[in-house]
Design a protein around this motif. Structure first.
Motif, PDB file in Angstrom:
ATOM      1  N   ILE A 246      34.751  46.031  40.457  1.00 48.10           N
ATOM      2  CA  ILE A 246      33.942  44.999  39.813  1.00 48.10           C
ATOM      3  C   ILE A 246      32.556  45.542  39.462  1.00 48.10           C
ATOM      4  O   ILE A 246      32.055  45.338  38.351  1.00 48.10           O
ATOM      5  CB  ILE A 246      33.836  43.770  40.733  1.00 48.10           C
ATOM      6  CG1 ILE A 246      35.193  43.079  40.809  1.00 48.10           C
ATOM      7  CG2 ILE A 246      32.754  42.802  40.258  1.00 48.10           C
ATOM      8  CD1 ILE A 246      35.325  42.083  41.943  1.00 48.10           C
ATOM      9  N   VAL A 410      33.075  37.466  34.144  1.00 50.59           N
ATOM     10  CA  VAL A 410      34.094  36.772  34.936  1.00 50.59           C
ATOM     11  C   VAL A 410      34.462  37.578  36.185  1.00 50.59           C
ATOM     12  O   VAL A 410      34.730  37.011  37.253  1.00 50.59           O
ATOM     13  CB  VAL A 410      35.347  36.500  34.076  1.00 50.59           C
ATOM     14  CG1 VAL A 410      36.489  35.943  34.927  1.00 50.59           C
ATOM     15  CG2 VAL A 410      35.009  35.549  32.936  1.00 50.59           C
ATOM     16  N   VAL A 411      34.472  38.912  36.077  1.00 56.36           N
ATOM     17  CA  VAL A 411      34.910  39.720  37.222  1.00 56.36           C
ATOM     18  C   VAL A 411      33.960  39.558  38.407  1.00 56.36           C
ATOM     19  O   VAL A 411      34.376  39.656  39.564  1.00 56.36           O
ATOM     20  CB  VAL A 411      35.059  41.217  36.851  1.00 56.36           C
ATOM     21  CG1 VAL A 411      36.099  41.400  35.766  1.00 56.36           C
ATOM     22  CG2 VAL A 411      33.732  41.846  36.469  1.00 56.36           C
ATOM     23  N   ILE A 414      34.950  36.513  40.271  1.00 55.53           N
ATOM     24  CA  ILE A 414      36.107  36.845  41.106  1.00 55.53           C
ATOM     25  C   ILE A 414      35.649  37.591  42.357  1.00 55.53           C
ATOM     26  O   ILE A 414      36.141  37.353  43.469  1.00 55.53           O
ATOM     27  CB  ILE A 414      37.116  37.692  40.308  1.00 55.53           C
ATOM     28  CG1 ILE A 414      37.685  36.872  39.143  1.00 55.53           C
ATOM     29  CG2 ILE A 414      38.241  38.198  41.217  1.00 55.53           C
ATOM     30  CD1 ILE A 414      38.536  37.674  38.179  1.00 55.53           C
ATOM     31  N   GLY A 415      34.674  38.489  42.189  1.00 53.80           N
ATOM     32  CA  GLY A 415      34.155  39.250  43.321  1.00 53.80           C
ATOM     33  C   GLY A 415      33.592  38.380  44.417  1.00 53.80           C
ATOM     34  O   GLY A 415      33.686  38.717  45.609  1.00 53.80           O
ATOM     35  N   PHE A 417      34.760  35.734  45.519  1.00 55.62           N
ATOM     36  CA  PHE A 417      35.864  35.264  46.356  1.00 55.62           C
ATOM     37  C   PHE A 417      36.487  36.399  47.179  1.00 55.62           C
ATOM     38  O   PHE A 417      37.215  36.144  48.132  1.00 55.62           O
ATOM     39  CB  PHE A 417      36.932  34.601  45.485  1.00 55.62           C
ATOM     40  CG  PHE A 417      36.494  33.308  44.864  1.00 55.62           C
ATOM     41  CD1 PHE A 417      36.566  32.108  45.568  1.00 55.62           C
ATOM     42  CD2 PHE A 417      35.968  33.288  43.581  1.00 55.62           C
ATOM     43  CE1 PHE A 417      36.144  30.919  44.994  1.00 55.62           C
ATOM     44  CE2 PHE A 417      35.545  32.100  42.997  1.00 55.62           C
ATOM     45  CZ  PHE A 417      35.629  30.915  43.710  1.00 55.62           C
ATOM     46  N   ILE A 418      36.211  37.653  46.799  1.00 55.69           N
ATOM     47  CA  ILE A 418      36.751  38.801  47.529  1.00 55.69           C
ATOM     48  C   ILE A 418      35.827  39.222  48.662  1.00 55.69           C
ATOM     49  O   ILE A 418      36.291  39.682  49.720  1.00 55.69           O
ATOM     50  CB  ILE A 418      36.986  39.982  46.555  1.00 55.69           C
ATOM     51  CG1 ILE A 418      38.032  39.593  45.507  1.00 55.69           C
ATOM     52  CG2 ILE A 418      37.418  41.240  47.309  1.00 55.69           C
ATOM     53  CD1 ILE A 418      38.232  40.656  44.437  1.00 55.69           C
TER      54      ILE A 418
END
Length: 432
Positions: A246, A410-411, A414-415, A417-418
């Protein structure tokens, strides 16, 4: 009150660095600076280089062909970066400093050879091999500083080290403003081979970190790549791979496409081509300064609130600033000034890479540390190569630069949530 006094006293009485630690740091920092300079030289000279080389290769130098060829060559460069994981096991077996010198030597030689390219195929080969060298430098420099510096100084050392990459951006912009404008793209590639001899000489005379030497003396031979993918490390390895992927996608979105965006905005504002190129260099310099500040601000914040919360703040900042710059300011009628203002914000949060220099060494033991660092960074670069190719195709099909780059925000969402799946290492010493 007493705790504040104790903290202030601790800050004043840091463990002193010896000559080898200081020389090793500056050697690693110089290599990382040249690494950043080399990476960004390509972005700055992409258009003039391909405009000259495409006709020699049998293709018309149209804007569409320049954009597509540039994306393909950059993807090849990133694949070279990805293959750089080979340096990690070598460093775990033979030591940090000599292998680090080898990475610098590789990218310096092949960056210089890029100046001799007669067609796009030769340039692609040189950039691919330079990428193999460049990709290994960060993993080995970060591992060296983490292991060589005292425990009470290594965290800020990670921040200091990371500034080198963006100092390289600044240096590339300064060279483009002077050398590139007057002497062309070949001279720019040649500059990447000149000062690296000093870094190699320093690194070859630096002692190996004591942590590695002790582990080497006691170790039975293991297979570090198999170990980091085994039950003990599997989860943290893959989470680190995802987070680094990311960060790398964001780096290229925010930095590699920035000069082209600024040149377009400057041209739209009525500037002639030479002035537009100079404006891109100025904007790159501002981006670099802001990123250096972000790198220096990160270690104290990570010590105060933890690694995971710090990365979440920086990832959120990257998402907002990429959308602000490429999704909004890029499309304003007079968008040059707002775009550059957003670049400064993007630059600051781009300092998230300093966290990985601090955090990754804390997650792995000495016998596999360099392999883990190299593997995680290489994985991200392989994925980044694919994303870069898709971005190039999107720019070609959509006939615009802003929207495809803005979508990469967007990535980072997402990161967020990781990040919870990563280990929190705040307050822990570097594992032996």
């Amino acid at each position: 009150m007493n705790s504040l006094t104790d903290r202030a006293a601790g800050a004043r009485h840091r463990t002193p660095l010896n000559r080898s630690q200081i020389a090793g740091f500056w050697g690693a920092w110089a290599g990382w600076t040249l690494d950043g300079m080399d990476s960004f030289i390509y972005a700055l000279v992409l258009t003039p280089a391909l405009t000259e080389l495409l006709p020699n290769s049998g293709y018309a130098a149209t804007p569409a062909n320049v954009g597509l060829a540039g994306s393909i060559l950059f993807a090849l460069f990133l694949v070279g970066w990805g293959l750089s994981f080979i340096w990690g096991p070598l460093a775990d077996r033979f030591g940090r400093t000599k292998v680090l010198a080898g990475t610098i030597f590789t990218f310096a030689i092949f960056t210089g050879l890029s100046a001799t390219a007669h067609n796009v195929w030769e340039l692609g080969i040189y950039r691919f091999i330079a990428g193999v060298g460049i990709g290994g430098e960060w993993a080995l420099a970060g591992t060296y500083v983490a292991e060589a510096w005292p425990e009470d100084r290594r965290k800020m050392g990670a921040g200091y080290l990371q500034t080198g990459y963006y100092a390289g951006f600044f240096l590339a912009a300064a060279l483009n403003y002077t050398v590139g404008v007057h002497y062309g793209w070949r001279a720019m590639f040649l500059t990447g081979a000149v000062p690296v001899v000093c870094a190699i000489l320093i690194l070859l005379r630096v002692k190996e970190p004591e942590k590695w030497s002790k582990t080497e003396a006691q170790a039975t031979r293991t297979k570090p790549l198999r170990e980091i993918l085994g039950p003990a490390y599997r989860r943290r390895t893959w989470v680190a791979c995802a987070l680094l992927t990311i960060a790398i996608i964001g780096l290229w979105a925010g930095a590699v496409y920035e000069p082209s965006a600024v040149i377009q905005l400057a041209t739209r504002a009525g500037m002639a081509k030479p002035e537009a190129i100079k404006m891109a260099s100025i904007a790159t310099g501002l981006l670099s300064i802001a990123t250096i500040i972000g790198c220096l601000a990160l270690p104290p914040l990570a010590e105060r609130i933890g690694r995971k919360k710090t990365l979440a703040i920086y990832f959120a900042g990257m998402a907002v600033s990429i959308v602000g710059a490429f999704g909004w300011a890029f499309y304003l009628p007079n968008g040059l000034a707002p775009f550059i203002a957003w670049l400064v914000v993007l630059g600051f949060f781009g300092g998230n890479f300093a966290l990985f220099s601090l955090w990754l060494p804390e997650q792995f033991e000495t016998r596999v540390r360099a392999t883990a660092f190299a593997f995680c960074t290489s994985f991200g670069r392989f994925v980044g190569a694919g994303v870069n190719f898709l971005l190039g195709a999107a720019v070609l099909n959509m006939h615009t630069l802003g929207v495809p780059v803005a979508i990469t925000a967007v990535v980072f969402v997402i990161g967020l949530f990781i990040i919870p799946f990563a280990p929190e290492t705040k307050g822990e010493v570097l594992p032996q």
